[in-house]
Write a protein that holds these residues in place. Structure first.
Motif, PDB file in Angstrom:
ATOM      1  N   ARG A 135       0.827  -1.207   0.000  1.00 22.52           N
ATOM      2  CA  ARG A 135       0.000   0.000   0.000  1.00 22.52           C
ATOM      3  C   ARG A 135       0.863   1.260   0.000  1.00 22.52           C
ATOM      4  N   ASN A 138       3.572   0.270  -3.888  1.00 24.10           N
ATOM      5  CA  ASN A 138       2.958  -0.027  -5.184  1.00 24.10           C
ATOM      6  C   ASN A 138       1.685   0.772  -5.439  1.00 24.10           C
ATOM      7  N   TYR A 139       0.779   0.784  -4.459  1.00 20.03           N
ATOM      8  CA  TYR A 139      -0.503   1.445  -4.686  1.00 20.03           C
ATOM      9  C   TYR A 139      -0.321   2.951  -4.877  1.00 20.03           C
ATOM     10  N   SER A 142       1.055   3.728  -8.255  1.00 19.69           N
ATOM     11  CA  SER A 142       0.072   3.552  -9.320  1.00 19.69           C
ATOM     12  C   SER A 142      -0.717   4.834  -9.592  1.00 19.69           C
ATOM     13  N   SER A 205      -5.779  -5.854  -7.634  1.00 23.31           N
ATOM     14  CA  SER A 205      -5.008  -5.325  -6.501  1.00 23.31           C
ATOM     15  C   SER A 205      -4.964  -6.327  -5.357  1.00 23.31           C
ATOM     16  N   SER A 209      -1.521  -7.784  -3.864  1.00 27.17           N
ATOM     17  CA  SER A 209      -1.251  -7.710  -2.432  1.00 27.17           C
ATOM     18  C   SER A 209      -0.854  -9.073  -1.876  1.00 27.17           C
ATOM     19  N   SER A 323      -9.436   1.740  -7.212  1.00 28.97           N
ATOM     20  CA  SER A 323      -9.197   0.499  -6.459  1.00 28.97           C
ATOM     21  C   SER A 323      -8.005   0.641  -5.521  1.00 28.97           C
ATOM     22  N   TYR A 324      -7.037   1.504  -5.896  1.00 28.42           N
ATOM     23  CA  TYR A 324      -5.881   1.741  -5.028  1.00 28.42           C
ATOM     24  C   TYR A 324      -6.198   2.796  -3.971  1.00 28.42           C
ATOM     25  N   ARG A 327      -7.846   1.486  -0.812  1.00 31.76           N
ATOM     26  CA  ARG A 327      -6.983   0.827   0.162  1.00 31.76           C
ATOM     27  C   ARG A 327      -6.007   1.801   0.813  1.00 31.76           C
TER      28      ARG A 327
END
Length: 608
Positions: A135, A138-139, A142, A205, A209, A323-324, A327
C-alpha cells in the motif's frame, strides 16, 4: 485486511464513494497555482493548434488557385512559428507536471507512512507486513501517472474539445452534427464496462497484495526455507500466486482495451460518413462546402477524437486508481486505538513505582490473556516474571509501555494512570529490550545510539562495555564504525542481543524492561553480564522476563504467571520454600553457574 494470510483476498471495510476523490483533491489543492498555470499553457497550446486546419483551408481555397507564392511562404512561416511555440509549451508542461505529480505522491506516501508509525502493535499483529508495504509503495506509485499527467491533460483536452467543436461549427454545422453522432455510442460503451472494470481492478489489486505478502514472508524466512529444503514448495506457491495475479491483471486490462478500439472504430465510421456526405454535397453543389472546407474539417475530426481518446484514457486511469485509493485511504483511516486522550498531560519525571490494579486484557474479544492482575513494584525494585509459554508474561510488560489498551483495570506509575499522560512522554522515560533484537542497517555506533540520539561516542562505548559487548565490537573490521545489514544478519544472535542491551542501557531509563534479554547469550558471558546488570538495575525499577532462571535469582520479587493470573509471588528464597510452581520450574533446570570456574575473564575470551 486478511489476518496473517497471503492466500486470502483483502476485503474493504467501506465502499468507495466520491468523497475519496475529494480527499485526493485535498492533496492537489496546495499545488493549484502550478496546475492553473500549466492548464493555461495547455489551453494556449491547444488554441494555437486549432489554427492549422484553417491555415490549410486558406492555402487550398485562396492562395493556390491565385498562385500567391508570397502568401504561401508567409503563412507557412507563421505555421512553423506556431508549432515552435507549441513545442516549447509542451516541454515546460512536462517539467511542471512531473514535479507536481511527484510532490503529491510524496505527500500521500508520507501521510500513510506517518500514520503507520502511530498504529498500535495490534495492527501489525493481525496483518501480513507485505500487504502493508504494498500500500505504501505499489498502490501509491500507481497514482503517479494520473496525478502527473492525467488530470491536467483531461482539463486541457476538455477545453481543446470545446475549441474544436467551435471551429467545426464555424466551418460547417451539418458536418459537425454528423461527427457528434458517434458520442452517444461511445457513452453507451463506457456505461457498460464501468462497473465491471472497477471490480476487475479491485481483484487485481487483491492478487498483487497477496503476491507481495508472500514475497515479504519468503524473504524474511529464507534461512528456514533453505534449512528445511522447502525451495521447490515455495516456488510452487509463488508461481500459483503470480499466476492468479497475472490472470486478474489480464482480465482488468481487457476492459481498458475495450475503450480504445471503440473510439477508433467510431472515429473511422464518422470520418467515412463525412467523406461520403461531403463529396456528395460538393458534387451536388451544396452551398458552403468546398474541397478546402472538407479537408479542414477532416483535419478537425482527428483532433476531435484525440481528446476524446485522452478523456477515455483518463476514465480508465481513474477507475484503476479508485481500487488503489480505496486501500490507501482505508489505511490512513485505520483508527489509532492506542492514542493520547484530549486531556492527556506530559508524564512528570518518573521515580519508578509501578502498580497494576485488577488488569484485564485480551487480544481478541472474549479470550482474556490477563485476568485480574494486581501487584505493586516500588521504586528501584526488580520484578521478574516467569511462567510457561503463552502465560501472558510479555503482555504484562507491553502494557506498561502502553503498546495496547486495557480491557479494564488500571496501571499506575508513581500514582498516575498511564492513560492520562501522553504516550511519547511515557515511553521516553523507559528502556525496552524486546525478544526480537532488531538491528537497523547502519553502523554499530548508530544502532546503540538509537537509545539516546544525543549520546556521545564515549557514552556509547561505556554502555557497550557495561553489557560486555565492547570487546567483540572492537574485534570487527572497523570497530564501532562497522556497517551491519538490516536485522544484523552479519552478527550472531548473542551479539545482536548485546547491542540491543547496550541500546536500552544508553537510554538511562527509570523503568527498564528486559524481555528475554539474555536468551541468546551463552552461560559464560551471562556470568559477566550479571555484574553489568547489577550496575544497570541499581536505582531503577525493572521488569525482567527470563526462561533462564539463574538470571533472576537476585530479583526483589518474582511473579509466576499462568492462565492470565499470578499464581505465586515472592523472592527466590520464599518461592523455593513454598515448593510450588516456581520451585518445580527451578529444580528442573540445570544450574550452569555451578559449572563455570570463578574469576574467569570470559568476556576477553569471546565466550559468546
Amino acid at each position: 485486511m486478511a489476518r496473517n494470510k497471503y492466500d486470502i483476498d483483502e476485503t474493504l471495510q467501506s465502499e468507495f464513494n466520491f468523497d475519496q476523490l475529494k480527499r485526493l483533491y485535498s492533496y492537489i489543492k496546495p499545488h493549484r497555482k502550478e496546475m492553473y498555470f500549466t492548464i493555461l499553457l495547455m489551453i494556449i497550446s491547444s488554441a494555437l493548434g486549432m489554427f492549422t486546419p484553417i491555415i490549410l483551408k486558406t492555402i487550398i481555397d485562396n492562395y493556390i488557385p491565385n498562385e500567391n507564392i508570397r502568401g504561401i511562404v508567409i503563412i507557412s512561416l507563421i505555421l512553423m512559428l506556431l508549432n515552435l511555440i507549441i513545442v516549447v509549451i509542451l516541454r515546460l508542461k512536462i517539467h511542471i507536471t512531473t514535479n507536481l505529480g511527484q510532490s503529491i505522491i510524496h505527500q500521500i506516501r508520507s501521510d500513510i507512512f506517518n500514520h503507520l508509525q502511530e498504529l498500535p502493535f495490534s495492527y501489525y499483529d493481525d496483518r501480513p507486513h507485505g500487504k502493508i508495504q504494498v500500500r505504501v509503495v505499489n498502490y501509491v506509485n500507481s497514482l503517479s501517472d494520473l496525478l502527473s499527467n492525467g488530470i491536467i491533460n483531461t482539463i486541457t483536452d476538455l477545453f481543446s474539445l470545446i475549441f474544436i467543436v467551435i471551429f467545426m461549427l464555424s466551418i460547417n454545422i451539418r458536418l459537425t452534427l454528423v461527427c457528434l453522432l458517434g458520442l452517444p455510442i461511445l457513452m453507451a460503451v463506457i456505461f457498460f464496462i464501468k462497473t465491471k472494470q472497477r471490480v476487475a481492478w479491485q481483484i487485481s489489486s487483491n492478487k498483487s497484495s497477496n503476491l507481495n505478502a508472500y514475497i515479504a514472508e519468503s524473504i524474511n524466512g529464507i534461512r528456514v526455507t533453505q534449512s528445511f529444503v522447502r525451495e521447490e514448495e515455495n516456488i510452487k506457491i509463488f508461481n500459483s500466486l503470480s499466476g492468479k495475479y497475472s490472470d486478474a491483471w489480464m482480465k482488468a486490462v481487457k476492459y481498458n482495451f475495450l475503450l480504445w478500439p471503440a473510439i477508433d472504430n467510431i472515429s473511422m465510421i464518422t470520418t467515412a460518413a463525412i467523406y461520403i456526405l461531403g463529396v456528395s454535397w460538393i458534387a451536388g453543389g451544396a452551398k458552403g462546402i468546398t474541397v478546402g472546407v472538407l479537408i479542414a474539417f477532416t483535419g478537425y475530426i482527428g483532433r476531435f477524437w484525440a481528446p476524446v481518446n485522452t478523456l477515455a484514457s483518463f476514465y480508465n486511469s481513474l477507475l484503476t486508481a479508485v481500487s488503489y485509493l480505496e486501500r490507501i485511504f482505508e489505511t490512513i483511516d485505520e483508527p489509532v486505538l492506542v492514542k493520547d486522550k484530549e486531556s492527556a498531560v506530559e508524564m512528570p519525571p518518573i521515580k519508578g513505582t509501578v502498580e497494576f490494579k485488577d488488569v484485564v486484557f485480551s487480544y481478541e474479544e472474549g479470550l482474556p490473556i490477563l485476568n485480574g492482575i494486581s501487584f505493586t513494584a516500588h521504586q528501584g525494585e526488580s520484578f521478574a516474571i516467569v511462567g510457561p509459554t503463552g502465560a501472558g508474561k510479555t503482555t504484562i510488560i507491553n502494557l506498561i509501555s502502553r503498546f495496547y489498551n486495557l480491557d479494564s483495570g488500571q496501571i499506575l506509575i508513581d500514582g498516575i494512570d498511564i492513560n492520562d499522560v501522553t504516550i511519547k512522554s511515557l515511553r521516553k522515560q523507559m528502556g525496552v529490550m524486546l525478544q526480537d533484537s532488531f538491528i537497523f542497517s547502519g553502523t554499530i555506533m548508530d544502532n546503540i545510539r538509537y537509545g539516546n540520539m544525543e549520546a556521545t561516542d564515549e557514552q556509547v562505548k561505556e554502555a557497550a562495555k557495561t553489557v560486555c559487548a565492547h570487546d567483540f565490537i572492537m574485534g570487527l573490521e572497523k570497530g564501532y564504525d562497522t556497517e551491519v545489514n538490516e536485522r544484523g544478519s552479519r552478527l550472531s544472535a548473542g551479539q545482536r542481543q548485546l547491542i540491543s542491551f547496550a541500546r536500552a542501557l544508553l537510554a538511562d531509563p527509570k523503568i527498564l524492561i528486559l524481555d528475554e534479554a539474555t536468551s541468546s547469550i551463552d552461560t559464560e558471558t551471562e556470568i559477566l553480564l550479571q555484574e553489568g546488570l547489577l550496575r544497570l538495575l541499581k536505582g531503577r525499577t525493572s521488569f525482567i522476563i527470563a526462561h533462564r532462571l539463574s538470571t533472576i535469582k537476585n530479583s526483589n520479587c518474582i511473579l509466576y504467571v499462568d492462565n492470565g493470573k499470578i499464581l505465586e509471588m515472592g523472592n527466590h528464597e520464599e518461592l523455593m520454600e513454598m515448593e510450588g510452581y516456581y520451585h518445580k520450574l527451578f529444580v528442573s533446570q540445570y544450574d550452569f553457574l555451578n559449572k563455570v570456574p570463578e574469576n574467569q575473564d570470559l568476556c576477553q575470551q569471546g565466550a559468546f
